[in-house]
Design a protein around this motif. Structure first.
Motif, PDB file in Angstrom:
ATOM      1  N   ALA A 370       0.885  -1.163   0.000  1.00 39.59           N
ATOM      2  CA  ALA A 370       0.000   0.000   0.000  1.00 39.59           C
ATOM      3  C   ALA A 370       0.924   1.213   0.000  1.00 39.59           C
ATOM      4  N   VAL A 371       0.698   2.148  -0.917  1.00 41.46           N
ATOM      5  CA  VAL A 371       1.650   3.225  -1.157  1.00 41.46           C
ATOM      6  C   VAL A 371       1.014   4.570  -0.821  1.00 41.46           C
ATOM      7  N   SER A 372       1.730   5.375  -0.035  1.00 45.25           N
ATOM      8  CA  SER A 372       1.280   6.731   0.272  1.00 45.25           C
ATOM      9  C   SER A 372       2.111   7.722  -0.521  1.00 45.25           C
ATOM     10  N   SER A 373       1.985   8.994  -0.199  1.00 47.44           N
ATOM     11  CA  SER A 373       2.720  10.028  -0.924  1.00 47.44           C
ATOM     12  C   SER A 373       4.225   9.882  -0.769  1.00 47.44           C
ATOM     13  N   ASP A 374       4.686   9.271   0.334  1.00 48.59           N
ATOM     14  CA  ASP A 374       6.123   9.208   0.579  1.00 48.59           C
ATOM     15  C   ASP A 374       6.640   7.840   1.016  1.00 48.59           C
ATOM     16  N   THR A 375       5.746   6.873   1.262  1.00 49.59           N
ATOM     17  CA  THR A 375       6.171   5.611   1.864  1.00 49.59           C
ATOM     18  C   THR A 375       5.453   4.431   1.227  1.00 49.59           C
ATOM     19  N   ILE A 376       6.175   3.320   1.098  1.00 49.97           N
ATOM     20  CA  ILE A 376       5.608   2.042   0.671  1.00 49.97           C
ATOM     21  C   ILE A 376       5.488   1.165   1.906  1.00 49.97           C
ATOM     22  N   PHE A 377       4.277   0.699   2.215  1.00 48.28           N
ATOM     23  CA  PHE A 377       4.047  -0.166   3.375  1.00 48.28           C
ATOM     24  C   PHE A 377       3.769  -1.584   2.861  1.00 48.28           C
ATOM     25  N   VAL A 378       4.633  -2.528   3.231  1.00 49.66           N
ATOM     26  CA  VAL A 378       4.530  -3.874   2.670  1.00 49.66           C
ATOM     27  C   VAL A 378       4.517  -4.915   3.786  1.00 49.66           C
ATOM     28  N   PRO A 379       3.477  -5.749   3.866  1.00 52.33           N
ATOM     29  CA  PRO A 379       3.504  -6.873   4.808  1.00 52.33           C
ATOM     30  C   PRO A 379       4.570  -7.885   4.385  1.00 52.33           C
ATOM     31  N   GLN A 380       5.107  -8.608   5.377  1.00 52.88           N
ATOM     32  CA  GLN A 380       6.081  -9.646   5.088  1.00 52.88           C
ATOM     33  C   GLN A 380       5.940 -10.765   6.103  1.00 52.88           C
ATOM     34  N   TYR A 381       6.247 -11.987   5.683  1.00 56.74           N
ATOM     35  CA  TYR A 381       6.127 -13.134   6.573  1.00 56.74           C
ATOM     36  C   TYR A 381       7.297 -14.081   6.328  1.00 56.74           C
ATOM     37  N   GLY A 382       7.556 -14.949   7.286  1.00 56.44           N
ATOM     38  CA  GLY A 382       8.580 -15.976   7.121  1.00 56.44           C
ATOM     39  C   GLY A 382       8.371 -17.095   8.119  1.00 56.44           C
ATOM     40  N   SER A 383       8.629 -18.339   7.699  1.00 56.82           N
ATOM     41  CA  SER A 383       8.488 -19.474   8.602  1.00 56.82           C
ATOM     42  C   SER A 383       9.442 -20.585   8.199  1.00 56.82           C
ATOM     43  N   ILE A 384       9.833 -21.386   9.187  1.00 59.64           N
ATOM     44  CA  ILE A 384      10.660 -22.569   8.970  1.00 59.64           C
ATOM     45  C   ILE A 384      10.025 -23.719   9.726  1.00 59.64           C
ATOM     46  N   ASN A 385       9.860 -24.840   9.044  1.00 59.71           N
ATOM     47  CA  ASN A 385       9.358 -26.056   9.691  1.00 59.71           C
ATOM     48  C   ASN A 385      10.411 -27.131   9.567  1.00 59.71           C
ATOM     49  N   GLY A 386      10.961 -27.568  10.706  1.00 60.67           N
ATOM     50  CA  GLY A 386      12.012 -28.574  10.728  1.00 60.67           C
ATOM     51  C   GLY A 386      11.463 -29.975  10.907  1.00 60.67           C
TER      52      GLY A 386
END
Length: 449
Positions: A370-386
């Motif tokens: 989602a982008v505003s006049s000055d900033t890009i806001f981006v969700p992020q995720y990460g997982s490891i299953n051993g």
């Protein structure tokens, strides 16, 4: 939000979204007094429809956003998993009721909840919100477009039923130049419609045989995606303009005479006028040393002549290295890659994990910006299953400077879900323990003196 059992229901839920197609039910009544000032525009800092605008760009140039790491100001439960729309200090939420919430504290300002009705996410006009409403009466369901006063939720008018059947569906509407556009379905029949503000009558219908995955309206054209084709029709009638074959489509956005079409492993930019290809790029396998797996594109945002899009990786790691998910910025017209940003919130890997014997499965990636006049806001995720039961997961939000593409801040207090930027605030939806929530985020306070 209810959905068809097929993975490709009439429109996918935006978890990354794009234009959501809600399988809802709603109310039928006669027309009410006329809408005031219907053709004007909502405030510049608003988020008046899903994706911010009819082109689904997820770009709000009329507002900024938190410049430092955020914290939760308030959270409220929602009766639906749809994204809200926001304007004039209110967040509007569809579902079994249509509610207006105060953006300062999440309290309810008004609610409209007639029996046996469901409301789509409303599109916002000045002083008025517009929702496609499905209503069940015995074994029959109908869909109407309703205009409600933004101040108190009183209904101003409703159309005659657009469709009638045992099972109906409706997309969230969009507003363009005094006309309401959307998609409805009854059983196997589905069609796009155009409803005039002035007459409240259907000006045209365009029948579609296949399930629709995404649609956008831009430059006098309604563009939509079925499973392996992108099509365009004129918004002044149901005249077909062009059709282009495509791999199965997972995202679509349009601006500046260009429509960007995203599949799992490719991006194609087409000219809105005639569908000719401007550029095309393919995404290869993860390809990092020690990794075997796959990459796929997420959902795009379009901002000031740029395409901003992330990738997601699913890999088996045989050595202890990072790799995969990347956030790209490309020129909208030429496709030239302008910037690149590696994953920031990576899954935590313990030093003593035996990669050769445990064969951990690694997943991480970027969500829809989602982008505003000055900033890009981006969700992020990460997982490891051993293999021995080891599990590690991280998710959050990354704020990136639009000019430098450098990370301004990261927060792990935010669920990995699409965000909305409006009125200098951030809003995020999430699901906790099967409950849908809406959270307003603000810059975190500190004890510094």
């Amino acid at each position: 939000m209810s959905r068809e059992t097929s993975r490709r229901s009439i429109l996918k839920h935006i978890a990354g979204a794009g234009a959501t197609f809600s399988l809802l039910s709603g109310e039928v009544t006669a027309a009410q007094p006329t809408c005031r000032n219907a053709t004007a525009t909502p405030p510049a800092d608003a988020w008046p429809t899903i994706g911010h605008d009819a082109g689904r760009t997820y770009y709000n140039p009329g507002t900024s956003g938190p410049q430092t790491e955020v914290s939760e100001r308030w959270t409220t439960a929602l009766p639906t998993r749809e994204l809200p729309t926001i304007a004039g200090g209110k967040a509007y939420v569809g579902g079994s009721s249509l509610r207006a919430l105060d953006v300062d504290d999440g309290s309810q300002i008004w609610a409209r909840s007639p029996p046996n009705c469901r409301y789509t996410t409303p599109a916002i006009g000045p002083e008025t919100v517009y929702s496609a409403v499905a209503h069940r009466n015995d074994d029959e369901q109908t869909v109407t477009i309703q205009a409600l006063d933004a101040t108190d939720g009183v209904r101003r008018w409703a159309t005659e039923p657009l469709v009638t059947g045992e099972s109906v569906a409706a997309s969230a509407p969009v507003l363009v130049d005094g006309t309401i556009f959307g998609l409805v379905r009854a059983e196997q029949e589905r069609f796009f419609y155009a409803v005039s503000f002035d007459s409240r009558a259907v000006e045209w219908r365009h029948t579609v045989a296949e399930s629709v995955d995404e649609f956008a309206v831009t430059d006098g054209t309604l563009i939509y995606a079925v499973e392996e084709q992108v099509r365009a029709i004129s918004i002044t009638g149901d005249t077909a303009q062009w059709a282009v074959n495509s791999p199965p489509i997972r995202g679509l956005a349009a601006a500046s005479g260009t429509v960007v079409v995203v599949s799992d492993n490719s991006i194609t930019a087409l000219a809105t006028e005639d569908g000719t290809e401007r550029w095309h790029t393919e995404l290869g396998s993860v390809g990092e040393p020690g990794f075997e797996g796959s990459n796929s594109f997420g959902q795009p945002a379009l901002a000031d002549g740029s395409v901003i899009i992330g990738t997601r990786s699913s890999v088996f790691a045989s050595v202890r290295q990072e790799g995969g998910a990347t956030l790209y910025k490309r020129d909208l017209i030429t496709g030239e890659r302008q910037e690149i940003q590696d994953a920031v919130l990576r899954p935590a890997i313990p030093d003593d994990l035996d990669f050769y014997n445990e064969s951990p499965y690694v997943r991480y990636g970027w969500g829809r910006p989602a982008v505003s006049s000055d900033t890009i806001f981006v969700p992020q995720y990460g997982s490891i299953n051993g293999g021995s039961g080891f599990n590690s997961a991280r998710s959050g939000l990354v704020a990136i400077d639009r000019e430098t593409f450098e990370v301004r801040w990261t927060s792990t207090e935010v669920a990995s879900s699409p965000v909305i930027v409006a009125e200098d605030r951030l809003f995020a939806t999430s699901v906790r323990h099967s409950e849908s929530l809406l959270t307003m985020l603000e810059a975190a306070t500190t004890n510094d003196t």
